[in-house]
Design an enzyme around this catalytic site. Sequence first.
Site, PDB file in Angstrom:
ATOM      1  N   ASP A 278       0.881  -1.163   0.000  1.00 43.68           N
ATOM      2  CA  ASP A 278       0.000   0.000   0.000  1.00 43.68           C
ATOM      3  C   ASP A 278       0.923   1.219   0.000  1.00 43.68           C
ATOM      4  OD1 ASP A 278      -1.544   2.207   0.740  1.00 43.68           O
ATOM      5  OD2 ASP A 278      -2.614   1.132   2.321  1.00 43.68           O
ATOM      6  N   ILE A 279       0.908   2.003  -1.054  1.00 44.52           N
ATOM      7  CA  ILE A 279       1.840   3.123  -1.202  1.00 44.52           C
ATOM      8  C   ILE A 279       1.735   4.116  -0.049  1.00 44.52           C
ATOM      9  CG2 ILE A 279       0.387   4.642  -2.606  1.00 44.52           C
ATOM     10  CD1 ILE A 279       2.948   5.088  -4.387  1.00 44.52           C
TER      11      ILE A 279
ATOM     12  N   GLY B 159      -4.725   1.866 -14.189  1.00 42.92           N
ATOM     13  CA  GLY B 159      -5.968   1.457 -13.532  1.00 42.92           C
ATOM     14  C   GLY B 159      -7.165   1.947 -14.320  1.00 42.92           C
ATOM     15  N   VAL B 160      -7.961   2.820 -13.710  1.00 46.80           N
ATOM     16  CA  VAL B 160      -9.197   3.278 -14.341  1.00 46.80           C
ATOM     17  C   VAL B 160      -8.940   4.092 -15.611  1.00 46.80           C
ATOM     18  CG1 VAL B 160     -10.564   3.214 -12.219  1.00 46.80           C
ATOM     19  CG2 VAL B 160      -9.413   5.325 -12.884  1.00 46.80           C
ATOM     20  N   TYR B 161      -7.711   4.610 -15.797  1.00 45.19           N
ATOM     21  CA  TYR B 161      -7.414   5.367 -17.012  1.00 45.19           C
ATOM     22  C   TYR B 161      -7.160   4.444 -18.201  1.00 45.19           C
ATOM     23  CZ  TYR B 161      -7.300  10.001 -14.812  1.00 45.19           C
ATOM     24  OH  TYR B 161      -7.643  11.176 -14.192  1.00 45.19           O
TER      25      TYR B 161
ATOM     26  N   ASP C 231      -5.345   7.682  -5.660  1.00 44.12           N
ATOM     27  CA  ASP C 231      -5.633   9.076  -5.322  1.00 44.12           C
ATOM     28  C   ASP C 231      -6.484   9.170  -4.062  1.00 44.12           C
ATOM     29  OD1 ASP C 231      -5.798  11.852  -5.583  1.00 44.12           O
ATOM     30  OD2 ASP C 231      -7.258  11.794  -7.205  1.00 44.12           O
TER      31      ASP C 231
ATOM     32  N   ASN D 234      -6.133  13.044 -10.526  1.00 41.49           N
ATOM     33  CA  ASN D 234      -6.928  13.604 -11.619  1.00 41.49           C
ATOM     34  C   ASN D 234      -6.572  15.093 -11.702  1.00 41.49           C
ATOM     35  OD1 ASN D 234      -8.843  15.247 -10.001  1.00 41.49           O
ATOM     36  ND2 ASN D 234      -9.502  13.251  -9.229  1.00 41.49           N
TER      37      ASN D 234
ATOM     38  N   GLY E 262      -9.219   4.934  -6.172  1.00 35.49           N
ATOM     39  CA  GLY E 262      -7.945   4.235  -6.296  1.00 35.49           C
ATOM     40  C   GLY E 262      -6.848   4.824  -5.433  1.00 35.49           C
TER      41      GLY E 262
END
Length: 174
Positions: free
Chosen positions: A9-10, A124-126, A33, A23, A31
């Site tokens: 986990d960063i 990821g979502v991008y 962010d 974003n 995510g």
Amino acid sequence: MGLTIREADITTLAVDAIVNAANPSLLGGGGVDGAIHRTAGPALLAACRALPEHPRGVRCPTGEARITPGFALPSRFVIHTVGPVWHGGGHGEPAQLAQCYENCLRLAREHGLASIAFPAISAGVYGYPPDSAARLAVRTVREAPWAPEEVIFCTFGAAMTRVYEAALADALRG
């Protein structure tokens, strides 16, 4: 430069800076962010809100990077960067993704940072294909004119870890 892959986990890494796959508003999201904003606490949101908007609502255009303190995170700083949304690869996505890494490293150099941890920006979502994103990330960091003493590619999940391990192994063979 030490270059490693770490599945973690960063938000738990005690490094000089973690990179936020943000974003353009820099006001939090899902995510990585969202996890960074939740862990850093409300002071991170306030610091991001204080950054100038150009144009309205955009505090960090795609490919650029901004730096804030880490607040409640174990990292001293957060470097926010906005990766490209994948549209098939013919719309400048590779150049924009490379700029993310280059601009994060530039900020690390300007602030005298010795360690930095990157997530899988745009993978990821991008929608950026993970294999391509990982190869580009490893190549860009390895070819950079300057990098901190320690660079970590922080992965979330075994599948992404294997992707980054393969990209690093290919880069070391090549």
